[in-house]
Design an enzyme around this catalytic site. Structure first.
Site, PDB file in Angstrom:
ATOM      1  N   CYS A 108       0.829  -1.211   0.000  1.00 25.86           N
ATOM      2  CA  CYS A 108       0.000   0.000   0.000  1.00 25.86           C
ATOM      3  C   CYS A 108       0.863   1.260   0.000  1.00 25.86           C
ATOM      4  CB  CYS A 108      -0.996  -0.045   1.167  1.00 25.86           C
ATOM      5  SG  CYS A 108      -2.347   1.157   0.952  1.00 25.86           S
TER       6      CYS A 108
ATOM      7  N   HIS B 164      -3.633  -5.034   0.606  1.00 28.38           N
ATOM      8  CA  HIS B 164      -3.076  -5.458   1.893  1.00 28.38           C
ATOM      9  C   HIS B 164      -3.197  -6.975   2.048  1.00 28.38           C
ATOM     10  CE1 HIS B 164      -2.521  -1.544   4.022  1.00 28.38           C
ATOM     11  NE2 HIS B 164      -3.451  -1.146   3.174  1.00 28.38           N
TER      12      HIS B 164
ATOM     13  N   GLU C  73      -1.822  -8.760   4.154  1.00 32.81           N
ATOM     14  CA  GLU C  73      -1.806  -9.099   5.594  1.00 32.81           C
ATOM     15  C   GLU C  73      -3.188  -8.997   6.234  1.00 32.81           C
ATOM     16  OE1 GLU C  73      -0.946  -6.265   4.337  1.00 32.81           O
ATOM     17  OE2 GLU C  73      -1.204  -4.593   5.719  1.00 32.81           O
TER      18      GLU C  73
END
Ligand code: MN
Length: 259
Positions: A120, A229, A231
């Site tokens: 990002c 993202h 994660e």
């Protein structure tokens, strides 16, 4: 040469929380922090993860030397002045101090020929570090663009991306032409940095969603940036592009360059 047996050591850039006199804990003092989902994600395949503070003695190179790769985590906007623009709205001013801190990290890891993964904001600051620029706000520059950040649903905001052929990202996902990813950003790449190629674009509006810098000299390492993202993703959720395959690729790059 270190032993091939040691687990890869990943350095991760810190988020910065400026002093706030209204914050009771830590008496309003400045804080460096790491989003926990990122630390869990990066440890999934066995890496050791170290958050990197700004080097107070200026010796960033020494701090990076024992690490094998760099991950740039998401967060606050990049300051437009970092890429030579005036800020158009005060709320888009970002954090120039974090920009300078992360640019020093990128330059040190790049000089030491170690792979870099930008998530990002990490994709954005990597693009700026190598000479590119950003849209300060997507909707300001592209009025008909998809809403790439929706505060109410955050990482549940998703859209499709198109992979570009003959890129490293397309080799990670050889059977895919398109995929669904999450979208939590209001800035995006405007001018791509020299030496980089676009590896994915938003299917809805063409916004750049992934970039890469392929090794251009002997021993150089890959830089990969993704606007989404990985994660934040639930590992069990296979409706989204695999986050594990991206991490697995990054670990392979570390093994090829560092171990
Ligand atoms: Mn997006």
């Amino acid at each position: 040469m270190r032993s091939k047996k040691h687990p890869p050591k990943i350095g991760i850039s810190a988020c910065m929380w400026e002093g706030d006199p209204n914050r009771k804990i830590f008496n309003g003092r400045p804080i460096l922090y790491l989003e926990e989902s990122m630390s869990i994600y990066l440890q999934r395949l066995g890496a050791l993860v170290y958050m990197l503070p700004p080097a107070v003695n200026g010796n960033v190179e020494a701090m990076c030397r024992d690490l094998d790769g760099l991950v740039l985590q998401g967060g606050v906007d990049v300051c437009p002045q970092t890429y030579g623009e005036e800020t158009l709205q005060p709320e888009w001013n970002g954090d120039a101090r974090r920009d300078a801190y992360e640019i020093a990290l990128i330059q040190a890891f790049f000089a030491q020929k170690k792979p870099i993964l930008g998530i990002c904001r990490g994709l954005q600051i990597m693009n700026v570090c190598f000479g590119g620029s950003l849209f300060q706000d997507i909707s300001y520059f592209k009025p008909n663009a998809f809403v790439h950040r929706d505060a109410k649903i955050y990482e549940k905001n998703t859209h499709m991306i198109d992979f570009l052929i003959d890129t490293e990202l397309s080799k990670i996902f050889p059977s895919l032409k398109q995929a669904k990813i999450n979208s939590v950003h209001h800035q995006a790449i405007k001018d791509l940095a020299p030496g980089f190629v676009v590896s994915a674009r938003s299917s809805v509006d063409g916004i750049i969603e992934a970039v890469e810098r392929q090794p251009q000299a002997e021993g150089e390492a890959f830089c990969l940036g993704v606007q989404w993202h990985p994660e934040f993703q639930d590992v069990e959720d296979d409706s989204l592009l695999s986050s594990t395959k991206i991490l697995d690729w990054f670990m392979q790059q570390i093994k090829m360059t560092s171990l």
